[in-house]
Design a protein around this motif. Sequence first.
Motif, PDB file in Angstrom:
ATOM      1  N   UNK A 456       0.816  -1.207   0.000  1.00 44.33           N
ATOM      2  CA  UNK A 456       0.000   0.000   0.000  1.00 44.33           C
ATOM      3  C   UNK A 456       0.855   1.264   0.000  1.00 44.33           C
ATOM      4  N   UNK A 457       1.813   1.356   0.906  1.00 45.19           N
ATOM      5  CA  UNK A 457       2.617   2.575   1.020  1.00 45.19           C
ATOM      6  C   UNK A 457       3.447   2.820  -0.246  1.00 45.19           C
ATOM      7  N   UNK A 458       4.233   1.838  -0.737  1.00 46.20           N
ATOM      8  CA  UNK A 458       4.993   2.117  -1.962  1.00 46.20           C
ATOM      9  C   UNK A 458       4.112   2.380  -3.177  1.00 46.20           C
ATOM     10  N   UNK A 459       2.942   1.728  -3.249  1.00 46.06           N
ATOM     11  CA  UNK A 459       2.053   1.971  -4.392  1.00 46.06           C
ATOM     12  C   UNK A 459       1.511   3.394  -4.366  1.00 46.06           C
ATOM     13  N   UNK A 460       1.087   3.852  -3.188  1.00 47.06           N
ATOM     14  CA  UNK A 460       0.607   5.234  -3.065  1.00 47.06           C
ATOM     15  C   UNK A 460       1.729   6.216  -3.384  1.00 47.06           C
ATOM     16  N   UNK A 461       2.938   5.929  -2.895  1.00 44.20           N
ATOM     17  CA  UNK A 461       4.079   6.803  -3.167  1.00 44.20           C
ATOM     18  C   UNK A 461       4.388   6.853  -4.660  1.00 44.20           C
ATOM     19  N   UNK A 462       4.353   5.705  -5.328  1.00 45.38           N
ATOM     20  CA  UNK A 462       4.600   5.678  -6.773  1.00 45.38           C
ATOM     21  C   UNK A 462       3.549   6.474  -7.531  1.00 45.38           C
ATOM     22  N   UNK A 466       4.177   9.828  -9.860  1.00 48.85           N
ATOM     23  CA  UNK A 466       3.716   9.927 -11.244  1.00 48.85           C
ATOM     24  C   UNK A 466       2.835  11.157 -11.417  1.00 48.85           C
ATOM     25  N   UNK A 467       1.917  11.392 -10.474  1.00 47.59           N
ATOM     26  CA  UNK A 467       1.057  12.578 -10.550  1.00 47.59           C
ATOM     27  C   UNK A 467       1.883  13.861 -10.531  1.00 47.59           C
ATOM     28  N   UNK A 496      -1.617   6.473 -16.243  1.00 48.61           N
ATOM     29  CA  UNK A 496      -0.389   5.875 -15.714  1.00 48.61           C
ATOM     30  C   UNK A 496      -0.350   5.951 -14.191  1.00 48.61           C
ATOM     31  N   UNK A 497      -0.842   7.037 -13.608  1.00 48.14           N
ATOM     32  CA  UNK A 497      -0.877   7.164 -12.149  1.00 48.14           C
ATOM     33  C   UNK A 497      -1.814   6.120 -11.540  1.00 48.14           C
ATOM     34  N   UNK A 502      -2.867   0.831  -8.694  1.00 44.90           N
ATOM     35  CA  UNK A 502      -3.671  -0.389  -8.683  1.00 44.90           C
ATOM     36  C   UNK A 502      -2.831  -1.640  -8.934  1.00 44.90           C
ATOM     37  N   UNK A 503      -1.890  -1.574  -9.898  1.00 42.64           N
ATOM     38  CA  UNK A 503      -1.149  -2.782 -10.298  1.00 42.64           C
ATOM     39  C   UNK A 503      -0.444  -3.468  -9.132  1.00 42.64           C
ATOM     40  N   UNK A 504       0.254  -2.745  -8.241  1.00 42.22           N
ATOM     41  CA  UNK A 504       0.931  -3.457  -7.143  1.00 42.22           C
ATOM     42  C   UNK A 504      -0.018  -3.987  -6.081  1.00 42.22           C
ATOM     43  N   UNK A 505      -1.223  -3.376  -5.961  1.00 39.02           N
ATOM     44  CA  UNK A 505      -2.115  -3.739  -4.856  1.00 39.02           C
ATOM     45  C   UNK A 505      -2.977  -4.953  -5.179  1.00 39.02           C
TER      46      UNK A 505
END
Length: 887
Positions: A456-462, A466-467, A496-497, A502-505
């Motif tokens: 969750x944390x790295x996905x939100x950070x990524x 991107x944003x 892309x954002x 979504x992809x990692x989660x």
Amino acid sequence: MGRRRALLVATYEYDDGGLRQLVSPAQDAEALAEVLRDPAVAGYDVQVLINESSSRVGEAIGEFYESAERDDLTLLYFSGHGLKDDNGRLYLATKNTNRERLRFTSLPARIIDEAVDESVARQKVLILDCCYGGAYAVQRFAKADTTVDTKAALGGRGRIVLTATEATQYAFEGAQVHGQAAQSVFTRHVVEGLRSGAADLDYDGDITVDELYRYVYEKVVAEQPGQRPKQIAETEGRTVIAGNSHWSFPASIDADLRQPLRREAAFAQLGKWLEATNTQVRRSTRAKLEELLTDDSRAVAAMAQSYLDRPARPEPIEPVRRPTGPTFGAAARASSRRWRHRLGLLRGTAAGLHAAAANWWVSALLLVAAGLAITAAVLRITPYSIALAVVVSSAFALSFRGRAFISGLLPPAVLSTAIAAPDVLMIAAHLAWLAAIVISLPKRRPTMPGVQRGQLIPAVLAALLVLFLVVDQYRSPSGFDAIPHLTSTAVLGLIAAEFALIAPLLDFGRAVTAGSVVGGFAVWSGLFAVEQPIVWALLAVWLLIGVLTIARPRRSGVPIGRLVTAGLLTPAVLGGVAFAVVPAAPRAPIAAAIALSSDDRTLYVADISNDRVLKIDTTTREQVGTAVPVGDRPVRLLLTPDGATLYVANAEADTISVIDVATWTAVDTPIPVAPEPIELALSPARQRLYVLSAKAETITEIDTAERRTVGGPLASGPNPGDIAVDANGERLYVANQDAGTVSVIDTATRQPARSPIKVGAKPRDLAPGPEGALYVIGASSYAVINTKVETSRPTPVELPNESAFGVADGKYLYVASRAKQDDELLVVDVGSRAVVRSLTDDALGLTIGLAVGADGRRLYATGYYQDGIVVLDSAGSRAIGVIGLKR
């Protein structure tokens, strides 16, 4: 310490109308999956199959047990209908089950028994929450035995089987089976016992299978007296299925320690907890004993010290059930299959040939895509071309091991195709890549995804990185320089954002997530300029996501619907707000066309990127005034001889804009013409402007005084290249590329004035010159038509390179050409018809526009891939400067 692995199978929809549709299995499986995935309770690696066919379920069960290691704890759960054939054999119903063909459309318990028996895992738990309603065909007499012998069907050494009931419940009404199965209280109490810790009957912090069975039995019988769960166990020792996440010291312990008569029993209990296998219990007990060392009672402190002085348990040891084990032959076969699984080899010759045949098209397409991507990377080395070659090559290498990794590449493949440069090799590589993925998808049946809480944390950070990059480049003058060929970069950035979030989660399996992560590197290297520090930060976070994926991330119980909704809305809302607040920056200007005033002092530029026309002072080389907005995609300019009016052909708007040069404003509304106008020709004498639309293969005639079309469309012939008009406006010339001729049209009658003039192969451009000369630029030659005579018969003159277009000043003809991969400007002496000079310069950048001064001293060139307008010394054929264009 072995892994904890669970496979949950639930079926509630059946193709056979005689099998009652159920409601609870889906909820049962999801609730059990949630509690099993919870690291605080059990921490299982859970796979869930909902409403799958018998072949898919059988394949998953086979892989589940074959890949198990010796110290693993495996748990197989089934919820749905259980059926019996005429011989009393048990079958588990799946979505495609036909009651008349149980052997081929359902899952025989015998097959499951063999898979379990041959697995080397030493701890194997099976939980069956089956409703046996509808076990027999309609209008068939019920069997004499009203129970299912689960022990005979699924019992055996080295395993524990828990079943919801042994009772067969059925009812008939006419020809329809409509038995009302007991509500699934069994799974509900299993989940509740694990989640709440109530199944920890001896309160030692561990929930064993025996404890879970006793807890569930009491609860189910109390709620449904007619339903009696069963347990079949042929193992040694205790099997810990979960931990009690709510364990804490009972309040009675402190009171008992204060009572001399109860103190010894209380310390004895503390001693048992100190030796418990549960780490939480053991640590809490040691902390409690250390706390008692300072107790006011010397007796209490002394007894606490005596227990602390006992040898401490060195490390947590997972309690292992030691079964009597499978036979030697079964163990040997299972060991052989396990090693083949580790080495990634295909299982057996026949199965290998079958799998190779099934993956043939996918692997072949990926091989083609990899070859094209590698070739494109060699020819033009960029971060994106290298990343694409690596990703597609990895997909090809892994295509022989299954399709899960390839399926995960679908989102990044779509994004990568959207940002791919307009290069033949790159486009072909992306199309082959996408085709391989599309072919593999029908064979891939993903299960209901879980949520990887650890991501969750790295996905939100990524997603935030991107944003930030998207918004920053949206407002930056140099934004999206990595993909200048795109027009909707902001929208693509938002997509892309969402992919980054979504992809990692979403967890469709480790291989699918790995495919999305690996493909993401190509997306980021293609969407952003990698030399930026923040892009390196994004790549580092994305690499962390990949490491966490490989490190066996756990799923949480977050509802999938809420996650997907939040994932789709969050980047869109945040990005939309940012785009609304932050103004968009102009795109990098591209001069698609130029026109020079008769006094050589002013240069007019059509900026195709920002749909505007600029005015440049050739002396100061600075922009004068503000840009005049015109229609979409201005591709051609024509300045009247008096310099008062500038006509602009807008290819995508299908219009002609008229600019008053004196006031530097657009006059009236644009004049609509045929689709995609690309060339202009002016007759001041007749006050006519002729517009060539190559797409429609027509010529539109415009009255320049009234600024309106007249006469209707005039056919240009197939594949026209350019048009021109003579000085008197009596003849209109049209270059016919396919025929190698120039047609001559009488402008008064709008009919052919003579037969077409042969000029050589593929005439592309018509460049009017002085004294009625009309220069025809072909693919590899040029010819000169004398427009003052009716019977002009030009002789083509060969040129050394492939030519595109040109301009003439009376003494020289300047031709834009290409020599191999380089742009070259040829200077032809019109008297001797020989090439006297040439210029090759990187600054030309795919020349698309030329203008020459009246005195022939200065030449201005613009290219699609160049910044600004190159100023050339026509005498020395050298670049002497560049006029920069402001955004």
